[in-house]
Design an enzyme around this catalytic site. Sequence first.
Site, PDB file in Angstrom:
ATOM      1  N   LYS A 133      46.860  14.936  -6.239  1.00 32.39           N
ATOM      2  CA  LYS A 133      47.823  14.307  -7.210  1.00 32.39           C
ATOM      3  C   LYS A 133      48.767  13.494  -6.513  1.00 32.39           C
ATOM      4  O   LYS A 133      49.782  14.429  -5.695  1.00 32.39           O
ATOM      5  CB  LYS A 133      48.371  15.128  -8.155  1.00 32.39           C
ATOM      6  CG  LYS A 133      47.627  15.536  -9.294  1.00 32.39           C
ATOM      7  CD  LYS A 133      47.874  16.198 -10.548  1.00 32.39           C
ATOM      8  CE  LYS A 133      46.830  16.427 -11.672  1.00 32.39           C
ATOM      9  NZ  LYS A 133      47.298  17.276 -12.804  1.00 32.39           N
ATOM     10  N   HIS A 193      58.460  21.440 -19.316  1.00 32.61           N
ATOM     11  CA  HIS A 193      58.922  20.094 -19.287  1.00 32.61           C
ATOM     12  C   HIS A 193      59.945  19.562 -20.506  1.00 32.61           C
ATOM     13  O   HIS A 193      60.975  18.829 -20.335  1.00 32.61           O
ATOM     14  CB  HIS A 193      57.665  19.059 -19.567  1.00 32.61           C
ATOM     15  CG  HIS A 193      58.053  17.508 -19.414  1.00 32.61           C
ATOM     16  ND1 HIS A 193      58.241  16.723 -18.315  1.00 32.61           N
ATOM     17  CD2 HIS A 193      58.209  16.808 -20.574  1.00 32.61           C
ATOM     18  CE1 HIS A 193      58.417  15.544 -18.849  1.00 32.61           C
ATOM     19  NE2 HIS A 193      58.556  15.419 -20.045  1.00 32.61           N
ATOM     20  N   LYS A 250      43.650  27.430  -6.456  1.00 39.19           N
ATOM     21  CA  LYS A 250      43.785  25.680  -6.910  1.00 39.19           C
ATOM     22  C   LYS A 250      42.545  24.889  -6.267  1.00 39.19           C
ATOM     23  O   LYS A 250      42.131  24.299  -7.026  1.00 39.19           O
ATOM     24  CB  LYS A 250      45.190  25.251  -6.169  1.00 39.19           C
ATOM     25  CG  LYS A 250      45.355  23.860  -6.571  1.00 39.19           C
ATOM     26  CD  LYS A 250      46.686  23.454  -6.746  1.00 39.19           C
ATOM     27  CE  LYS A 250      46.294  21.933  -7.462  1.00 39.19           C
ATOM     28  NZ  LYS A 250      47.902  21.505  -7.472  1.00 39.19           N
ATOM     29  N   GLU A 283      54.820  29.242  -9.610  1.00 37.52           N
ATOM     30  CA  GLU A 283      53.763  28.499  -9.455  1.00 37.52           C
ATOM     31  C   GLU A 283      52.611  29.681  -8.772  1.00 37.52           C
ATOM     32  O   GLU A 283      51.626  29.237  -9.112  1.00 37.52           O
ATOM     33  CB  GLU A 283      53.693  27.350  -8.426  1.00 37.52           C
ATOM     34  CG  GLU A 283      54.480  26.120  -9.332  1.00 37.52           C
ATOM     35  CD  GLU A 283      53.989  25.435 -10.240  1.00 37.52           C
ATOM     36  OE1 GLU A 283      52.748  25.687 -10.771  1.00 37.52           O
ATOM     37  OE2 GLU A 283      54.861  24.569 -10.751  1.00 37.52           O
ATOM     38  N   HIS A 291      54.034  24.272 -18.396  1.00 31.63           N
ATOM     39  CA  HIS A 291      54.374  22.904 -18.104  1.00 31.63           C
ATOM     40  C   HIS A 291      54.896  22.074 -19.295  1.00 31.63           C
ATOM     41  O   HIS A 291      55.837  21.453 -19.055  1.00 31.63           O
ATOM     42  CB  HIS A 291      53.526  22.345 -17.292  1.00 31.63           C
ATOM     43  CG  HIS A 291      53.432  22.449 -15.735  1.00 31.63           C
ATOM     44  ND1 HIS A 291      52.820  23.858 -15.541  1.00 31.63           N
ATOM     45  CD2 HIS A 291      53.994  21.928 -14.755  1.00 31.63           C
ATOM     46  CE1 HIS A 291      53.064  23.926 -14.156  1.00 31.63           C
ATOM     47  NE2 HIS A 291      53.884  22.947 -13.515  1.00 31.63           N
ATOM     48  N   ASN A 299      48.257  23.480 -15.933  1.00 35.88           N
ATOM     49  CA  ASN A 299      49.555  23.160 -16.400  1.00 35.88           C
ATOM     50  C   ASN A 299      50.171  24.006 -17.309  1.00 35.88           C
ATOM     51  O   ASN A 299      51.178  23.821 -18.067  1.00 35.88           O
ATOM     52  CB  ASN A 299      49.297  21.766 -17.572  1.00 35.88           C
ATOM     53  CG  ASN A 299      48.758  20.602 -16.635  1.00 35.88           C
ATOM     54  OD1 ASN A 299      49.293  20.490 -15.551  1.00 35.88           O
ATOM     55  ND2 ASN A 299      47.991  19.762 -16.920  1.00 35.88           N
ATOM     56  N   ARG A 333      44.158  -0.525   0.290  1.00 32.00           N
ATOM     57  CA  ARG A 333      43.361   0.237  -0.486  1.00 32.00           C
ATOM     58  C   ARG A 333      43.081   1.684  -0.296  1.00 32.00           C
ATOM     59  O   ARG A 333      41.894   2.015  -0.414  1.00 32.00           O
ATOM     60  CB  ARG A 333      42.121  -0.853  -0.728  1.00 32.00           C
ATOM     61  CG  ARG A 333      42.380  -2.108  -1.359  1.00 32.00           C
ATOM     62  CD  ARG A 333      41.219  -2.730  -1.778  1.00 32.00           C
ATOM     63  NE  ARG A 333      41.527  -3.984  -2.432  1.00 32.00           N
ATOM     64  CZ  ARG A 333      41.248  -5.272  -1.756  1.00 32.00           C
ATOM     65  NH1 ARG A 333      41.000  -5.218  -0.510  1.00 32.00           N
ATOM     66  NH2 ARG A 333      41.837  -6.413  -2.233  1.00 32.00           N
ATOM     67  N   HIS A 369      62.342  22.711 -11.338  1.00 35.11           N
ATOM     68  CA  HIS A 369      61.150  22.775 -12.129  1.00 35.11           C
ATOM     69  C   HIS A 369      60.534  23.959 -12.106  1.00 35.11           C
ATOM     70  O   HIS A 369      59.979  24.418 -13.220  1.00 35.11           O
ATOM     71  CB  HIS A 369      60.264  21.822 -11.155  1.00 35.11           C
ATOM     72  CG  HIS A 369      58.843  21.705 -11.647  1.00 35.11           C
ATOM     73  ND1 HIS A 369      58.471  21.273 -12.895  1.00 35.11           N
ATOM     74  CD2 HIS A 369      57.684  22.063 -11.105  1.00 35.11           C
ATOM     75  CE1 HIS A 369      57.001  21.260 -13.005  1.00 35.11           C
ATOM     76  NE2 HIS A 369      56.448  21.870 -11.818  1.00 35.11           N
ATOM     77  N   GLU A 406      40.712  16.195 -13.649  1.00 36.59           N
ATOM     78  CA  GLU A 406      41.188  16.725 -14.790  1.00 36.59           C
ATOM     79  C   GLU A 406      40.513  16.042 -16.018  1.00 36.59           C
ATOM     80  O   GLU A 406      41.327  15.678 -17.028  1.00 36.59           O
ATOM     81  CB  GLU A 406      42.958  16.585 -14.706  1.00 36.59           C
ATOM     82  CG  GLU A 406      43.550  17.638 -15.808  1.00 36.59           C
ATOM     83  CD  GLU A 406      44.985  17.666 -15.538  1.00 36.59           C
ATOM     84  OE1 GLU A 406      45.765  17.573 -14.393  1.00 36.59           O
ATOM     85  OE2 GLU A 406      45.958  17.395 -16.536  1.00 36.59           O
ATOM     86  N   ARG A 414      40.992  21.714 -14.833  1.00 33.29           N
ATOM     87  CA  ARG A 414      42.318  21.586 -13.913  1.00 33.29           C
ATOM     88  C   ARG A 414      43.470  21.681 -14.911  1.00 33.29           C
ATOM     89  O   ARG A 414      44.505  21.753 -14.523  1.00 33.29           O
ATOM     90  CB  ARG A 414      42.263  20.137 -13.237  1.00 33.29           C
ATOM     91  CG  ARG A 414      43.240  20.113 -12.372  1.00 33.29           C
ATOM     92  CD  ARG A 414      43.308  18.863 -11.571  1.00 33.29           C
ATOM     93  NE  ARG A 414      44.407  18.817 -10.455  1.00 33.29           N
ATOM     94  CZ  ARG A 414      44.573  18.137  -9.424  1.00 33.29           C
ATOM     95  NH1 ARG A 414      43.369  17.440  -8.884  1.00 33.29           N
ATOM     96  NH2 ARG A 414      45.481  18.066  -8.668  1.00 33.29           N
TER      97      ARG A 414
HETATM   98  N1  GLY Z   1      50.142  20.505 -10.361  1.00 30.57           N
HETATM   99  C1  GLY Z   1      49.060  20.536 -11.145  1.00 30.57           C
HETATM  100  C2  GLY Z   1      47.687  19.716 -10.695  1.00 30.57           C
HETATM  101  O1  GLY Z   1      47.879  19.570  -9.347  1.00 30.57           O
HETATM  102  O2  GLY Z   1      46.620  19.652 -11.097  1.00 30.57           O
END
Ligand code: GLY
Length: 369
Positions: free
Chosen positions: A143, A253, A227, A185, A249, A246, A121, A267, A237, A242
């Site tokens: 993430k 994508h 960030k 990025e 993206h 994107n 957990r 990417h 998010e 947050r």
């Molecule tokens: N890569 C986008 C984020 O971490 O929210």
Amino acid sequence: MAVIPVQLAGRSYDVHVDRGLIGRLAELAGPKLRKSVVPVVADANAWEHHGAALAEGLAGAGKEVALYKVPPGEDSKSWQSLETLTDWMLTQGVERGDNVVALGGGVVGDLTGFACSILKRGCGFIQIPTTLLAQVDSSVGGKTAINTRAGKNLIGAFHQPSLVLADLGALDTLPDREMRCGFAEVIKYGILGDIGFFEWLETNGAKVLARDPAALEQAVATSVAAKARIVAEDERETTGVRALLNLGHTFGHALEAETGFSDKLLHGEGVALGMVLAARYSARRGELADSDAERVAEAIAGVGLPCEISALGLAADGAALVQHMLHDKKMDAGTLPFLLLRSTGAAYLAKDVDLQDVAAFLDEQLIAR
Ligand code: GLY
């Protein structure tokens, strides 16, 4: 040397940005490494380049490595890899209070982080990202995910690392194409929220890509700080803050999906093209000056990243690209929010975008300029 805190109630951690950090793991992690045997999950290539420095540094502190090697590539973000990795962690006796070390790019960080989010957990993990893209984006913010047949990163968890060591020396051996992908990025932080950083990158982008020590440290530290601020404000998010990360993206994508998520378009290259499209689409909506959109395109093209989708030789038309977008995990009750620009350095989440208009715009962009 920069140390950037990611401030989250009860789960704050530091991101160190410097050269030579891999060999200093024991010193910088301190009591986070509780045992004499340290579980390390490493990308096979990253281990080849940096394993000796990591193992020697730990040996100097009386510790040894228990190594789990992950084959390079997205295929390692699978259910099967997750199963074998978690089985290995259990046989190693990893406990909740332990930290597993992830050495490598986004694949290893995402897989290890997700494994650690579910092991007993939740146990701790330390990120040692060895690509520019992982240093400025995926290693920070918690993430974690694997891919499934239905798509990329659809199964995952928010699980923050307890420490991140962004060793700039690791970028010495990174292929130039991967450096450019990471740069996409980096410049994203300027385009979405910091015109001063964007302008600095217009002047210093080539130095960053040439791994000029001072320019590289400034680019990585500024990106991580941006960030960290965004993650501290909207960890999961939910407020739209947050989501600004994107930028590029959704378009990107669709292009990655159309090119089969292959090395035809990596990417970071998809994100670069996606940001140009987001800027030009914002201009088409009358929200951004055409000259500002072309300034974004020039900054991206100027470092050798792609900026024209007409050059990709795609068989798809705009409607086919929009179809890919409908599988985007940002779809929300039948609508797709788009990150667009009010000015360079000011992105916003538009919820009123007409996908037929996007398809018509893409048809124009697919014709050589
Ligand atoms: N890569 C986008 C984020 O971490 O929210």
